[in-house]
Write a protein that holds these residues in place. Structure first.
Motif, mmCIF file in Angstrom:
data_model
loop_
_atom_site.group_PDB
_atom_site.id
_atom_site.type_symbol
_atom_site.label_atom_id
_atom_site.label_comp_id
_atom_site.label_asym_id
_atom_site.label_seq_id
_atom_site.Cartn_x
_atom_site.Cartn_y
_atom_site.Cartn_z
ATOM 1 N N PRO A 231 10.597 8.787 -3.492
ATOM 2 C CA PRO A 231 9.680 7.681 -3.816
ATOM 3 C C PRO A 231 8.445 7.794 -2.924
ATOM 4 N N SER A 232 7.283 7.391 -3.436
ATOM 5 C CA SER A 232 6.067 7.424 -2.622
ATOM 6 C C SER A 232 6.276 6.548 -1.395
ATOM 7 N N THR A 233 5.625 6.925 -0.295
ATOM 8 C CA THR A 233 5.747 6.125 0.921
ATOM 9 C C THR A 233 4.952 4.835 0.731
ATOM 10 N N TYR B 157 -14.248 20.901 -10.570
ATOM 11 C CA TYR B 157 -14.005 20.592 -11.971
ATOM 12 C C TYR B 157 -12.832 19.642 -12.043
ATOM 13 N N ARG B 158 -12.894 18.662 -12.942
ATOM 14 C CA ARG B 158 -11.771 17.737 -13.107
ATOM 15 C C ARG B 158 -11.182 17.920 -14.504
ATOM 16 N N ASP B 159 -10.512 19.064 -14.677
ATOM 17 C CA ASP B 159 -9.936 19.356 -15.988
ATOM 18 C C ASP B 159 -8.807 18.415 -16.337
ATOM 19 N N ASP B 160 -8.315 17.700 -15.318
ATOM 20 C CA ASP B 160 -7.224 16.770 -15.595
ATOM 21 C C ASP B 160 -7.749 15.483 -16.226
ATOM 22 N N LYS B 161 -9.072 15.339 -16.298
ATOM 23 C CA LYS B 161 -9.604 14.085 -16.854
ATOM 24 C C LYS B 161 -10.310 14.303 -18.178
ATOM 25 N N LYS B 162 -10.094 13.377 -19.073
ATOM 26 C CA LYS B 162 -10.848 13.359 -20.319
ATOM 27 C C LYS B 162 -12.179 12.694 -20.046
ATOM 28 N N ALA C 183 4.689 10.196 -11.230
ATOM 29 C CA ALA C 183 4.681 10.747 -9.881
ATOM 30 C C ALA C 183 3.436 11.580 -9.684
ATOM 31 N N GLU C 184 3.161 11.886 -8.445
ATOM 32 C CA GLU C 184 2.088 12.824 -8.129
ATOM 33 C C GLU C 184 2.771 14.114 -7.692
ATOM 34 N N ALA C 185 2.482 15.213 -8.394
ATOM 35 C CA ALA C 185 3.069 16.504 -8.040
ATOM 36 C C ALA C 185 2.106 17.214 -7.104
ATOM 37 N N ALA D 260 0.858 -1.193 0.000
ATOM 38 C CA ALA D 260 0.000 0.000 0.000
ATOM 39 C C ALA D 260 0.889 1.235 0.000
ATOM 40 N N GLU D 261 0.402 2.277 -0.672
ATOM 41 C CA GLU D 261 1.153 3.539 -0.720
ATOM 42 C C GLU D 261 0.227 4.674 -0.320
ATOM 43 N N TYR D 262 0.799 5.750 0.175
ATOM 44 C CA TYR D 262 -0.016 6.949 0.399
ATOM 45 C C TYR D 262 -0.639 7.337 -0.925
ATOM 46 N N LYS D 263 -1.892 7.781 -0.876
ATOM 47 C CA LYS D 263 -2.506 8.343 -2.071
ATOM 48 C C LYS D 263 -2.442 9.863 -1.931
ATOM 49 N N TYR D 264 -1.599 10.453 -2.766
ATOM 50 C CA TYR D 264 -1.369 11.896 -2.696
ATOM 51 C C TYR D 264 -2.404 12.608 -3.548
ATOM 52 N N LYS E 251 -5.435 1.072 -18.719
ATOM 53 C CA LYS E 251 -6.497 0.184 -18.200
ATOM 54 C C LYS E 251 -6.829 0.519 -16.754
ATOM 55 N N ARG E 252 -8.095 0.304 -16.433
ATOM 56 C CA ARG E 252 -8.504 0.388 -15.040
ATOM 57 C C ARG E 252 -8.776 -1.023 -14.554
ATOM 58 N N GLY E 253 -8.197 -1.391 -13.430
ATOM 59 C CA GLY E 253 -8.419 -2.763 -12.984
ATOM 60 C C GLY E 253 -8.129 -2.910 -11.512
ATOM 61 N N SER F 258 0.426 15.040 -18.777
ATOM 62 C CA SER F 258 -0.642 14.966 -17.779
ATOM 63 C C SER F 258 -1.419 13.677 -18.005
ATOM 64 N N ARG F 259 -2.357 13.445 -17.111
ATOM 65 C CA ARG F 259 -3.278 12.310 -17.271
ATOM 66 C C ARG F 259 -4.014 12.349 -18.580
ATOM 67 N N ARG F 260 -4.278 13.575 -19.060
ATOM 68 C CA ARG F 260 -4.989 13.725 -20.332
ATOM 69 C C ARG F 260 -4.038 13.669 -21.509
ATOM 70 N N LYS G 135 -5.671 -4.363 -10.101
ATOM 71 C CA LYS G 135 -4.267 -4.475 -9.683
ATOM 72 C C LYS G 135 -3.901 -3.285 -8.806
ATOM 73 N N TRP G 136 -4.634 -2.200 -8.988
ATOM 74 C CA TRP G 136 -4.531 -1.045 -8.087
ATOM 75 C C TRP G 136 -5.921 -0.792 -7.523
ATOM 76 N N VAL G 137 -5.994 -0.662 -6.215
ATOM 77 C CA VAL G 137 -7.285 -0.367 -5.601
ATOM 78 C C VAL G 137 -7.126 0.853 -4.710
ATOM 79 N N CYS H 19 -3.714 0.689 -2.894
ATOM 80 C CA CYS H 19 -3.275 -0.659 -2.548
ATOM 81 C C CYS H 19 -2.962 -1.381 -3.846
ATOM 82 N N LYS H 20 -1.789 -1.994 -3.918
ATOM 83 C CA LYS H 20 -1.352 -2.531 -5.202
ATOM 84 C C LYS H 20 -0.941 -3.989 -5.109
ATOM 85 N N LYS H 21 -1.323 -4.737 -6.116
ATOM 86 C CA LYS H 21 -1.015 -6.159 -6.191
ATOM 87 C C LYS H 21 0.479 -6.314 -6.437
HETATM 88 P P1 AMP Z 1 -8.601 8.800 -8.791
HETATM 89 O O1 AMP Z 1 -8.188 10.060 -9.516
HETATM 90 O O2 AMP Z 1 -9.448 9.041 -7.585
HETATM 91 O O3 AMP Z 1 -9.118 7.757 -9.745
HETATM 92 O O4 AMP Z 1 -7.263 8.160 -8.176
HETATM 93 C C1 AMP Z 1 -6.201 7.740 -8.954
HETATM 94 C C2 AMP Z 1 -5.108 8.766 -8.919
HETATM 95 O O5 AMP Z 1 -4.475 8.827 -7.663
HETATM 96 C C3 AMP Z 1 -3.969 8.477 -9.849
HETATM 97 O O6 AMP Z 1 -4.273 8.814 -11.165
HETATM 98 C C4 AMP Z 1 -2.871 9.346 -9.281
HETATM 99 O O7 AMP Z 1 -2.951 10.647 -9.824
HETATM 100 C C5 AMP Z 1 -3.228 9.472 -7.820
HETATM 101 N N1 AMP Z 1 -2.231 8.885 -6.898
HETATM 102 C C6 AMP Z 1 -1.844 9.455 -5.755
HETATM 103 N N2 AMP Z 1 -0.956 8.694 -5.091
HETATM 104 C C7 AMP Z 1 -0.747 7.589 -5.858
HETATM 105 C C8 AMP Z 1 0.068 6.425 -5.716
HETATM 106 N N3 AMP Z 1 0.835 6.235 -4.647
HETATM 107 N N4 AMP Z 1 0.015 5.500 -6.713
HETATM 108 C C9 AMP Z 1 -0.777 5.683 -7.792
HETATM 109 N N5 AMP Z 1 -1.561 6.758 -7.973
HETATM 110 C C10 AMP Z 1 -1.560 7.717 -7.019
#
Ligand code: AMP
Length: 571
Positions: free
Chosen positions: A367-369, A547-552, A292-294, A241-245, A407-409, A263-265, A411-413, A396-398
């Protein structure tokens, strides 16, 4: 092929709403094109002359294009513009005013002209573009002009998504639309449809061998969600598991000399992070691709600040002062390529090992924690720890999972709890329509019709009407500004709706909403018939968050995810 014939196809595709029929027409079109024409035609179908990540834009506003049309016709600019305002569509005006012509301009020639137009920049370019466009329109038949103008003004709305183009390519070039995954893989690794078309022409072998390339964005891997630590443990077992930033996801490419940040887009946002690049250049010497997550940190307290703060860096001229006010730190969670070796197919533990030995913690990145998790208690404790230091939750990662581009699956939750409401997570939905407001909201939108994405069918399925959570500024200014350019007469063929809003939009704007609950509904098409016959899924008490401009639009919450959220409510 002539551009005229191509335009005839576009007109037929635009008028068709059945997905299978669209695929059939596209594949017929593709079969008619020469190997040289095919990749260019594929780009033109997306309204572009180069892959999106190159950021090559036409830079021709509708008014400028109208001037070019006037020039081509030898007509008065004011008159032409007046007519455009009356008809509401520049293409239709061109069709009305231009004389019919025999023959047609070769497609490759139109492509070359449009490419030259997009590449022209700097002093005097506006006038040169106008003249170039006028010269092209002078030779064009009415139907050709319609599509030339729609392409250069960014208004080509065929309602054809990338997934549909890939499926039609599979049919036309490999003889079987079931072979779409082969093309999809190549596309996910390179984000370059024209290149995928070229590879497909070379054969299945060439497609299967394609690898990531430094400089070409990899479509990002995405996470599924589960609502409780118990379910996560059940699904993943012992895992990392890693911190979700909560910042902006960036994909950094370095070829030993040049940098690209995507970017994600899949937009090139290299200019947004010069300070980060300086640090990367100093510490990481070999060629690599990392993710990385900035995250912006409070310059005084050092606390992480939420995603919205990153938006302050999305300006034309990023100054030193802005960078100091919104300092970023990058948490590196993926290493996808290192010094000639693609790493995507290695198990996560192996990638993580390489990441930790290649990326030293430094003043601007680390590195992510991450931690090995064996029990529910450990997971909960780690989750609380993440929240305590100001992060959003956990990823949380497999441990044996590869990196599945695009892909969305499972392997990452992701594991994050929503504040207040009962739902385990917020949803990212696409605005596809709206109703006019009344009373205090008259003259603007009163509520929005929003949809989730169904990737199998490549379509958007409505899930809710959203009317609360908007500020006055959203209603009076921001929403009209963002939605007006997306308005269209009819629903997009990619939108499946049973409700009839006052206004329809091209799926473009993604917003994040929270809701109390998911219910069955006869009015919404999200996962229609999947849970119960004659019923779709709908949000109860939805509320706009941001707004989620980072997403298509294609990265919005999927209809299948809503089914899972619906089922989780009963667990
Ligand atoms: P969501 O936008 O809610 O679908 O969450 C997925 C996003 O979490 C990813 O696209 C990353 O931008 C972000 N994220 C933050 N920390 C991590 C991490 N440790 N591993 C993978 N993604 C991360």
């Amino acid at each position: 092929m002539t551009f005229k014939r191509f335009a005839e196809y576009l007109a037929r595709i635009e008028a068709e709403s059945g997905r299978l029929e669209i695929i059939r027409m596209l594949s017929e079109l593709f079969s008619e094109l020469s190997p040289e024409e095919l990749p260019k035609a594929v780009l033109l179908l997306t309204g572009r002359v180069a892959p999106e990540f190159l950021g090559l834009e036409f830079g021709v506003a509708e008014k400028e294009a109208a001037k070019a049309l006037a020039l081509a016709l030898g007509a008065d600019e004011g008159e032409v513009w007046k007519r455009v305002r009356e008809v509401g569509d520049l293409g239709r005006v061109a069709e009305e005013l231009l004389p019919e012509r025999e023959g047609g301009i070769p497609l490759l020639e139109v492509y070359q002209e449009l490419l030259a137009l997009a590449q022209d920049s700097g002093p005097g370019s506006q006038l040169r573009k106008r003249e170039r466009l006028a010269a092209l329109l002078k030779r064009a038949s009415p139907l050709e002009a319609v599509y030339i103008l729609r392409i250069v003004t960014g208004r080509l709305r065929l309602g054809v998504g990338e997934a549909t183009i890939l499926e039609a390519l599979a049919q036309a070039v490999l003889g079987d639309r079931g072979k779409r995954p082969l093309l999809e893989r190549a596309y996910n690794l390179t984000s370059d449809l024209a290149y995928v078309a070229e590879l497909a022409l070379k054969g299945e072998e060439a497609l299967a061998q394609v690898q990531v390339q430094v400089g070409k964005p990899i479509r990002m891997m995405l996470a599924e969600r589960l609502p409780s630590p118990e379910m996560i443990m059940k699904k993943l077992g012992r895992h990392i598991a890693e911190y979700k930033y909560d910042g902006e996801r960036i994909q950094v490419h370095y070829d030993g000399e040049r940098f690209w940040i995507y970017s994600r887009r899949i937009e090139n946002i290299t200019h947004q992070y010069p300070d980060l690049l300086e640090a990367f250049r100093e510490h990481l010497k070999k060629p690599y691709i990392l993710e990385a997550e900035a995250v912006v940190h409070d310059p005084v307290t050092g606390e992480p600040l939420p995603f919205q703060y990153v938006l302050n860096r999305k300006v034309k001229h990023l100054t030193e002062a802005l960078m100091e006010r919104y300092p970023v730190r990058a948490y590196v969670f993926e290493l996808l390529y290192l010094d000639g070796e693609p790493l995507l197919d290695l198990p996560l533990v192996e990638r993580r090992k390489r990441l930790e030995s290649f990326v030293p913690p430094s003043e601007r990145f680390e590195p992510s924690t991450a931690r090995w998790i064996e029990t529910v208690e450990e997971l909960e404790a780690f989750y609380e720890e993440a929240l305590e230091v100001g992060d959003e939750g956990l990823m949380c990662k497999k441990p044996d999972g590869n990196y599945e581009a695009g892909k969305r699956g499972f392997k990452w939750v992701k594991f994050k709890r929503a504040a207040g409401g009962r739902l385990a997570d917020t949803l990212d939905v696409v605005v596809v329509g709206a109703w006019w407001g009344r009373g205090r909201r008259s003259g603007t939108y009163g509520s929005l019709l929003v949809a989730t994405y169904n990737p199998e069918e490549d379509r958007f399925e409505t899930v809710s009407k959203v009317g609360s959570g908007f500020t006055d500024e959203d209603l009076q200014k921001i929403l009209p500004q963002r939605l007006d350019p997306l308005r269209r007469e009819e629903p997009s063929p990619r939108v499946w709706a049973l409700l009839e809003p006052d206004v329809w939009f091209e799926p473009g704007l993604v917003i994040e909403v929270e809701a109390q609950e998911i219910t069955l509904s006869p009015n919404h098409t999200c996962a229609y018939g999947k849970v119960k016959e004659g019923r779709g899924l709908a949000l109860r008490f939805p509320r706009f968050l941001r707004y989620r401009d980072d997403k298509k639009p294609e990265e919005a919450t999927t209809s299948q995810e809503v089914v899972e959220l619906y089922r989780m409510q009963w667990k």
